[in-house]
Structure formats: structure tokens, C-alpha cells
Scaffold this motif. Sequence first.
Motif, PDB file in Angstrom:
ATOM      1  N   SER A 328       0.797  -1.226   0.000  1.00  0.00           N
ATOM      2  CA  SER A 328       0.000   0.000   0.000  1.00  0.00           C
ATOM      3  C   SER A 328       0.828   1.275   0.000  1.00  0.00           C
ATOM      4  O   SER A 328       0.298   2.353  -0.255  1.00  0.00           O
ATOM      5  N   ASN A 343       2.782  -2.926   3.944  1.00  0.00           N
ATOM      6  CA  ASN A 343       1.488  -3.537   3.643  1.00  0.00           C
ATOM      7  C   ASN A 343       0.748  -3.789   4.954  1.00  0.00           C
ATOM      8  O   ASN A 343       1.028  -3.154   5.976  1.00  0.00           O
ATOM      9  N   PHE A 344      -0.197  -4.725   4.953  1.00  0.00           N
ATOM     10  CA  PHE A 344      -1.044  -4.960   6.117  1.00  0.00           C
ATOM     11  C   PHE A 344      -0.261  -5.523   7.304  1.00  0.00           C
ATOM     12  O   PHE A 344      -0.642  -5.319   8.461  1.00  0.00           O
ATOM     13  N   TYR A 345       0.842  -6.216   7.022  1.00  0.00           N
ATOM     14  CA  TYR A 345       1.517  -6.962   8.087  1.00  0.00           C
ATOM     15  C   TYR A 345       2.785  -6.297   8.622  1.00  0.00           C
ATOM     16  O   TYR A 345       3.083  -6.401   9.816  1.00  0.00           O
ATOM     17  N   GLN A 365      -0.903  -2.581   9.790  1.00  0.00           N
ATOM     18  CA  GLN A 365      -1.175  -2.074   8.451  1.00  0.00           C
ATOM     19  C   GLN A 365      -0.647  -0.659   8.245  1.00  0.00           C
ATOM     20  O   GLN A 365      -1.027   0.274   8.932  1.00  0.00           O
ATOM     21  N   THR A 366       0.243  -0.516   7.269  1.00  0.00           N
ATOM     22  CA  THR A 366       0.888   0.764   7.003  1.00  0.00           C
ATOM     23  C   THR A 366       0.353   1.366   5.721  1.00  0.00           C
ATOM     24  O   THR A 366       0.382   0.730   4.659  1.00  0.00           O
ATOM     25  N   GLU A 367      -0.134   2.595   5.813  1.00  0.00           N
ATOM     26  CA  GLU A 367      -0.716   3.281   4.659  1.00  0.00           C
ATOM     27  C   GLU A 367       0.237   4.296   4.039  1.00  0.00           C
ATOM     28  O   GLU A 367       0.066   4.681   2.884  1.00  0.00           O
ATOM     29  N   GLY A 382      -0.411   4.402   9.822  1.00  0.00           N
ATOM     30  CA  GLY A 382      -1.369   3.338   9.533  1.00  0.00           C
ATOM     31  C   GLY A 382      -2.189   3.022  10.759  1.00  0.00           C
ATOM     32  O   GLY A 382      -2.442   3.897  11.599  1.00  0.00           O
ATOM     33  N   GLU A 383      -2.586   1.753  10.889  1.00  0.00           N
ATOM     34  CA  GLU A 383      -3.398   1.349  12.047  1.00  0.00           C
ATOM     35  C   GLU A 383      -2.618   1.467  13.344  1.00  0.00           C
ATOM     36  O   GLU A 383      -3.195   1.564  14.416  1.00  0.00           O
ATOM     37  N   ASP A 406      -6.086   5.255  12.807  1.00  0.00           N
ATOM     38  CA  ASP A 406      -5.722   4.827  11.466  1.00  0.00           C
ATOM     39  C   ASP A 406      -5.241   6.034  10.663  1.00  0.00           C
ATOM     40  O   ASP A 406      -6.038   6.818  10.174  1.00  0.00           O
TER      41      ASP A 406
END
Length: 565
Positions: A328, A343-345, A365-367, A382-383, A406
Motif C-alpha cells: 500500500s 502492507n497490512f503486516y 497495516q501501514t498506509e 497506519g493502524e 488509522d
Amino acid sequence: MLVDEELGGWPDDQVTRILNPVDCRRVMSDLRRHAQNTNGVLLLYFVGHGTVTMNGDLVLAVSDTLADEPDVTGLEYSKIRSVLLGSPAKVKAVVLDCCYSGRAIDVLAGDRQHLADITDVRGTYTLTAADRTAHAGQADTYTAFTGELLDLIGAGVVGGPPVLTFAELYPHLRHRLIARNLPRPNQRGTDTADKCPVAKNASGEAPTAGQAAQLSRLKASDHATHIAPPAQSRVPGKRPEAPPTRRRFHRRTIVLGTLAVGVVGAAAGAAVKFWPESDKFADQNASALAFSPDGRTLAAATYASDSRLWDVATGDTIAVLSDQDDMSSLAFSPNGKTLATGNFYDVRLRDARTGVTTVKLNTPQTESLVFSFDGKTLATGGEGGVRLWDVATGRTITTLTRQDRDMRSVSLSPNGKTLAGSDQVYIDGKVVGCWLWDVATGRTTATLIKEPTYSVVFSPDGKSLATGGEGGVRLWDVATGRTMTTFMGGITYSVVFSPDGKSLATGGEGGVRLWDVATGRSTHTVTDHVSDSVAFSPDGKVLARGTTFHGVDGPGEGIWLWKLQ
């Protein structure tokens, strides 16, 4: 068109142009003065940006209208309606070419009264470019609605009467707009105002006997004024007699345009070399893009497929980052040796040449990712909130927000002292928006805006911050936390400054646009199609656009490059 003798035929002194006004109070004063001084036909034509208040009322924007304060800094349509109702003009016509313009017909929210109930005065006509919620078509040389109207009047209506009225134009205009898959226009009229002449019929085909009879009846009506009044004959050597003094004009058109942030001529900015939408650099989705510091490599983060490193010159794949699904976010270090991907992990630090992972950072999760300008620190959002990492050791330096927040986007100021972060999702009543933090103390120094914000980026000099979100694009003064410019480009997912800080590129629901930072004006619309990410090359000569799939009407997912000359 209005003053063209072969079309509208209006005297130039009876057409008032109000272009890109700044002060809404001055505009309302001018509208009231002209409305009071018109007793025949009063036409208001607005083309520009439309928005709504918290109560859903339509507001017409002026150049300095703030998206978060439209009722205070814009033209409330309810006030314009009151001005029209107070005019002695027999025919009052309003054409609105803006987003949400249909609210001038359907409902003025708040008291929930139908507009017909409060504007049903003799001879009122309203034509709008969209419905209550739709956005008007994107601008090219003209906005879509106005462009089609001008084309229609320029071509004329075959078999139509010599003079085209609103009633005659509307079905043809509606058909044209629907055929182009543009928002459907709306109209509402009282009495016989829709029979008001607009322009001469440019079509050379003569009308039928029935159409000629209808025209005769039209001319006999008390409000059917001539399109062009006969010129006063002159006798050589004798001064023409002065017309009798009149307090009011029989006709008045007010053309109000607030496209200060709309598309202007190509001369206003750098030239853009356009390729057809089908000529993609890469045929894969791209939720995030980043150029390497030397500009030779383009990294693309993709959903549901392998992210890649591309050679910009050849378009060849350098490396496939297959060890991290649903990527992401990504960012190159300033020295170009490290590529961070999230990414999410987790977040991974990679060799920028080969794409091989060297370090894993355990974070939810990293945006968004961004390196400090010295490359020693990595900020992630992210989250897990906003975290700062020591790149050398892979350890967390500090966490600036609660871990349950988030964060969609993060950006570090060039001096590394201030961090900007934005939130996009309403969860458990949390306030979303954009904030500034002092990196040394971890304290929040400013709350800039309280609305879903998808992208934040500092200017190269660190003095301003650009944000993009549900309310469009804004430019903020970092020192004061106040809005400097509101670009109002629609829902925006990605914003980025050019390396020299003079231009801003935005991507979102309105496509990709280039803006002049100093003036707040749009210099180019690169594409009208929805875009998820944009990126400048380090020399500012190439603009990249990436998108995931958005419906069947657009060019689909992919990556495009444009040269800026």
C-alpha cells in the motif's frame, strides 16, 4: 455569444461580467443593484464551483471561498433568490453551471421547502448543469455544460424557429449531455419565462408554417423582447438625439464566473506532452508511486499483484517485489540506496537496486511512509498510528499518536522538526482530519482540519503544507496553521509538490491536475479519469499517475507517464 450580433445580439453595455470575484459581499451588492435597475429580462449565468453548507444549502463559490466555511465565505443561493424576487424584472432567468446546482430547483435544505413554493413569482426560469448531488462535468476549454450549450447555439436547431428560447434549447441540450454520459441538466419555470429568447437560430433551415406562427405569438407576448434592438439612424452632420432618461434597463445579463481554480490556458504553466489514455507505461494497478532520487527508477505499490521496480527510460522491469502482498505504500531514501515498502503486516527495508529485503519492521497495516531528509529516520502511518523508526537499527524511536488511530498519510518537514499526519476513517466516534506534531516532544501543535484527509505533503521549503481529501485540496501556513489557498478540486487522494515548489499535482475523483501554487489556479487537467496516486520525477520533468480499477468507463488500472516541458 451574448454580444455576438449574429447570435445573442445583446448590447455590450447590458452584459455585466464579474470574473473571479474575491469578496462575496461586493458581488451581492452588485447583483442587487443590477436587479433593481432591470424591469424587462434579468439573466444571471453562473459558471464556477458549487458547494453545500452543513445544512445542505447550495453555495456558489468565489475565489477565496473556504470549503469548511462556505456559508460565511461564499454566495448562498437563498440570498441570491431573495435578490431576484426583489427585482422589478418581468422575466428572471438563472443558469447555474456548477456542482450541486440542482439544489436550486429541488430543495433548499433547512426549512425543507420546495423552491417552487418560494420562488413561484411570475416569469421565473432556472436551468442547472446537474442535480442535487451530481458534480458538473470536468472543465476543458469550457466546462462541459457551457461548452455543449455554446456548441448548440453556434450550430443552431435545424427546423427550429428563427429565435431560440430556453424551451427550444433545453431538450436538445439534455440530449447532447446524456449522449456524452455527463450529468443530466434540470429546468424549472413559472408562467411563460421559458419562452424568453436566448439567441438567434444559426441553422439556415427555414421554419415550418406552424413554427412561424408560434414565433409570431412569442413576439406578441409582453416579455418577448427583440434579440437585437434596431440601431438609431444617424443624419450626417447632426448629432443623434439623446435617448430619454431611464432609471432602469429593459434587459440585463450578469455573467458571474469563479473559475479562479479552474483550467486556464496552457500558457499559464509548463507545457504537457499528452499521450492517449491507452498508451500505458505499465498495465497494472498502482496505489502508490515513487521515483528514485536519480529519476531512473519508478517503484509501484500494487494491490492483489506483484509490486515492481521499473526502468523509466525503457519501461523494463528491474525487480518484482513478490515477497510482500497487497503493498500500500513505498518510499526511497534520499541517497537512493534503500526502498521502504509497507502492507497490512509489516514494513520492509530493501536494497533499492535489487528489491531484496534487508530489514523487517513489525508494525500493523501501514498506509504511508516517508524518510527524513537525512535518511536516518523513517516515519510510518497506519493502524499503528504514527511511528518514527531508526533506519540503522530498525527500532522504534517514538510513537506520536495512539495506536488505535488509522493514519492514512504522513509527511516530515525538510528540517525534520515537524510531522504532519492525516486520518480518514470515522471509528468509534473519533475525530478525523489532519494534525501537526513537534517531533522532539511528540506533542500536537495544530489541528488543521476535521474531515477525512487522504494525503499530506510539505512544500520543499517547509513553510506550507498541502492536504487532499473529501473537501478537495488546501494549502496551509505551517507557522500559523491557517489556510492559505483552497483549490477545491473535488475528492483528492494524492497531492505532491514539484521539486521547485511552484506547482502542485493532485490526483483523485476529478482526475489529475496541475496547479500554480502562487495563484491557486489550475494550469492543466492532465486526465479526467479517477486517479489514486501521482508523483513528480526529481527533476520535475516527468509526472507519473497510478490508479486501481474504477468502473468500466475509464481506461482501467495502470500507470501513465507525462513529460512536462
